[in-house]
Motif scaffolding. Structure first.
Motif, PDB file in Angstrom:
ATOM      1  N   VAL A 139       3.082   2.743  -4.546  1.00 20.07           N
ATOM      2  CA  VAL A 139       2.039   3.635  -3.565  1.00 20.07           C
ATOM      3  C   VAL A 139       2.728   3.959  -2.258  1.00 20.07           C
ATOM      4  CG1 VAL A 139       0.157   3.155  -2.760  1.00 20.07           C
ATOM      5  CG2 VAL A 139       0.837   2.468  -4.928  1.00 20.07           C
ATOM      6  N   GLU A 140       1.832   5.221  -1.821  1.00 17.54           N
ATOM      7  CA  GLU A 140       2.095   5.113  -0.053  1.00 17.54           C
ATOM      8  C   GLU A 140       1.002   5.703   0.970  1.00 17.54           C
ATOM      9  OE1 GLU A 140       5.277   7.942   2.936  1.00 17.54           O
ATOM     10  OE2 GLU A 140       5.589   8.144   0.683  1.00 17.54           O
ATOM     11  N   GLY A 141       0.618   5.093   1.889  1.00 20.13           N
ATOM     12  CA  GLY A 141      -1.300   5.082   2.220  1.00 20.13           C
ATOM     13  C   GLY A 141      -1.889   3.729   2.219  1.00 20.13           C
ATOM     14  N   ASP A 142      -3.206   4.739   2.408  1.00 24.40           N
ATOM     15  CA  ASP A 142      -4.536   3.858   2.241  1.00 24.40           C
ATOM     16  C   ASP A 142      -5.330   4.560   2.047  1.00 24.40           C
ATOM     17  OD1 ASP A 142      -5.233   5.354   4.444  1.00 24.40           O
ATOM     18  OD2 ASP A 142      -5.767   4.152   5.596  1.00 24.40           O
ATOM     19  N   SER A 143      -4.859   5.773   0.824  1.00 23.38           N
ATOM     20  CA  SER A 143      -5.890   6.534  -0.265  1.00 23.38           C
ATOM     21  C   SER A 143      -6.554   6.276  -0.819  1.00 23.38           C
ATOM     22  CB  SER A 143      -5.431   7.578  -0.448  1.00 23.38           C
ATOM     23  OG  SER A 143      -3.848   8.030  -1.047  1.00 23.38           O
ATOM     24  N   MET A 144      -5.603   4.725  -1.450  1.00 23.07           N
ATOM     25  CA  MET A 144      -5.818   4.520  -3.289  1.00 23.07           C
ATOM     26  C   MET A 144      -6.335   2.897  -2.937  1.00 23.07           C
ATOM     27  SD  MET A 144      -6.592   6.854  -4.922  1.00 23.07           S
ATOM     28  CE  MET A 144      -6.856   6.270  -7.170  1.00 23.07           C
ATOM     29  N   PRO A 145      -7.337   2.554  -2.057  1.00 21.29           N
ATOM     30  CA  PRO A 145      -7.347   1.011  -2.130  1.00 21.29           C
ATOM     31  C   PRO A 145      -8.143   0.476  -3.448  1.00 21.29           C
ATOM     32  CG  PRO A 145      -9.003   2.067  -1.336  1.00 21.29           C
ATOM     33  CD  PRO A 145      -7.968   3.051  -1.191  1.00 21.29           C
ATOM     34  N   PRO A 146      -7.923  -0.978  -3.920  1.00 21.80           N
ATOM     35  CA  PRO A 146      -6.885  -1.738  -2.633  1.00 21.80           C
ATOM     36  C   PRO A 146      -5.503  -1.331  -3.607  1.00 21.80           C
ATOM     37  CG  PRO A 146      -7.745  -2.835  -5.583  1.00 21.80           C
ATOM     38  CD  PRO A 146      -7.687  -0.483  -5.752  1.00 21.80           C
ATOM     39  N   HIS A 147      -4.808  -0.578  -3.923  1.00 19.72           N
ATOM     40  CA  HIS A 147      -3.442  -0.121  -4.149  1.00 19.72           C
ATOM     41  C   HIS A 147      -3.348  -0.541  -2.669  1.00 19.72           C
ATOM     42  CE1 HIS A 147      -4.184  -0.569  -8.430  1.00 19.72           C
ATOM     43  NE2 HIS A 147      -5.135   0.373  -8.069  1.00 19.72           N
ATOM     44  N   GLU A 148      -2.568  -0.789  -1.957  1.00 21.28           N
ATOM     45  CA  GLU A 148      -1.381  -1.564  -0.617  1.00 21.28           C
ATOM     46  C   GLU A 148      -0.139  -0.632  -0.969  1.00 21.28           C
ATOM     47  OE1 GLU A 148      -1.647  -5.363   0.421  1.00 21.28           O
ATOM     48  OE2 GLU A 148      -4.062  -4.907   1.369  1.00 21.28           O
ATOM     49  N   GLY A 150       3.556   0.322  -0.213  1.00 22.08           N
ATOM     50  CA  GLY A 150       4.337  -0.405  -0.481  1.00 22.08           C
ATOM     51  C   GLY A 150       4.417  -1.127  -2.280  1.00 22.08           C
ATOM     52  N   SER A 151       3.037  -1.218  -2.790  1.00 16.79           N
ATOM     53  CA  SER A 151       2.932  -2.028  -4.001  1.00 16.79           C
ATOM     54  C   SER A 151       3.591  -0.587  -4.500  1.00 16.79           C
ATOM     55  CB  SER A 151       1.607  -2.319  -4.453  1.00 16.79           C
ATOM     56  OG  SER A 151       0.373  -0.827  -4.109  1.00 16.79           O
ATOM     57  N   ILE A 152       3.879  -1.229  -6.331  1.00 17.54           N
ATOM     58  CA  ILE A 152       4.091  -0.585  -7.400  1.00 17.54           C
ATOM     59  C   ILE A 152       3.238  -0.295  -8.766  1.00 17.54           C
ATOM     60  CG2 ILE A 152       6.616   0.615  -8.626  1.00 17.54           C
ATOM     61  CD1 ILE A 152       6.784   0.553  -6.791  1.00 17.54           C
ATOM     62  N   ILE A 153       2.496   1.145  -8.551  1.00 21.10           N
ATOM     63  CA  ILE A 153       1.835   2.077  -9.686  1.00 21.10           C
ATOM     64  C   ILE A 153       3.030   1.496 -11.085  1.00 21.10           C
ATOM     65  CG2 ILE A 153       0.591   3.093 -10.972  1.00 21.10           C
ATOM     66  CD1 ILE A 153      -0.612   1.733  -8.465  1.00 21.10           C
ATOM     67  N   ILE A 154       2.625   1.393 -12.672  1.00 24.83           N
ATOM     68  CA  ILE A 154       3.823   1.276 -13.559  1.00 24.83           C
ATOM     69  C   ILE A 154       2.495   2.319 -14.112  1.00 24.83           C
ATOM     70  CG2 ILE A 154       4.532   0.542 -15.579  1.00 24.83           C
ATOM     71  CD1 ILE A 154       4.859  -0.435 -13.189  1.00 24.83           C
ATOM     72  N   GLY A 155       3.100   3.516 -14.649  1.00 21.47           N
ATOM     73  CA  GLY A 155       2.567   4.793 -15.436  1.00 21.47           C
ATOM     74  C   GLY A 155       3.158   4.755 -16.856  1.00 21.47           C
TER      75      GLY A 155
END
Length: 257
Positions: A139-148, A150-155
């Motif tokens: 995740v990059e930036g602040d467009s999709m809170p609460p995901h900060e 540097g966190s990782i989205i598993i898809g």
């Protein structure tokens, strides 16, 4: 010689078919086909499509991956000859989850169809996810809170546009925007409208033809337990009213002196 030329020769030999017989199946002359295999002429799109369908392999792989290095029988087959994903499995047959870290993110657009690139990615296992092909994205930036950041989205890999649903979030891999994590706002006929949960960022449209991959959100790996805080965007009207109030206060203060 080109990678494409080497690939079609490799596939033809593997399937034990003559140049004449293959040309007949492609509805062209043998002389024309030989030029594609020798690399002296480039195949037009309609021929590329026919060759891809004949071997049941994607055009992407024909053009960008050395098929001698992969076992095409073990690759994931998708509808309409879409990209065939390289899949890594452990000794028990469970799918590994490749993680596209921030460090290697820039190379994903060029390497997403390359088995060697996929094999080089860091791997984790999350048994609770169940069936499907999964991959992790930063995740990059602040467009999709609460995901900060540097966190990782598993898809989970989505095989066709018909599977995506309004209101759900996805990792979109696109030719022009690159890698983005957004919520699907509107599923149009030939395009998708993507929106950020942080309303500071405007919605935008992505053409279906621009999309390379779609991964549906399954879970998030992060370090923060902070509650999301989304600031309401300040309207222009509100800003002017606040400024007007402050000016009035200044005038009253001057008068009272």
């Amino acid at each position: 010689m080109s990678l494409f030329s080497d690939n079609i020769r490799t596939l033809r030999v593997k399937h034990k078919i003559s140049q004449e017989k293959l040309a007949e199946n492609l509805c062209i002359t043998r002389g024309r086909y030989v030029k594609y295999e020798d690399g002296t002429s480039e195949a037009p799109y309609d021929i590329l499509k026919k060759i891809a369908h004949y071997y049941h392999i994607s055009i992407d792989l024909l053009l960008s991956v050395d098929v001698r290095k992969i076992d095409t029988e073990d690759l994931l087959k998708l509808e309409n000859n879409r990209l065939v994903l390289p899949i890594m499995v452990d000794r028990e047959g469970e799918n590994f989850i490749e993680v596209v870290t921030q460090k290697v993110k820039a190379g994903y657009l060029n390497g997403y169809a390359d088995p060697e690139y996929i094999e080089s990615l860091q791997q984790i296992s999350l048994p609770f996810l169940g069936p499907g092909k999964h991959r992790g994205f930063p995740v990059e930036g602040d467009s999709m809170p609460p995901h900060e950041n540097g966190s990782i989205i598993i898809g989970r890999y989505v095989e066709s546009l018909g599977e995506v649903l309004d209101g759900k979030t996805y990792i979109f891999i696109t030719k022009n925007e690159g890698m983005v994590y957004k919520r699907l706002n509107k599923n149009k006929k030939n395009a998708l409208v993507l929106e950020s949960d942080n309303r500071f960022y405007p919605n935008y449209e992505v053409k279906a033809s621009d999309i390379l991959e779609i991964w549906e959100y399954e879970c998030n790996i992060g370090r923060s337990d902070m509650k999301a805080k989304i600031e309401e965007p300040v309207s222009v009207e509100k800003m002017f009213l606040e400024l007007k109030r402050e000016i009035s206060e200044v005038k009253e203060s001057i008068k009272s002196r």
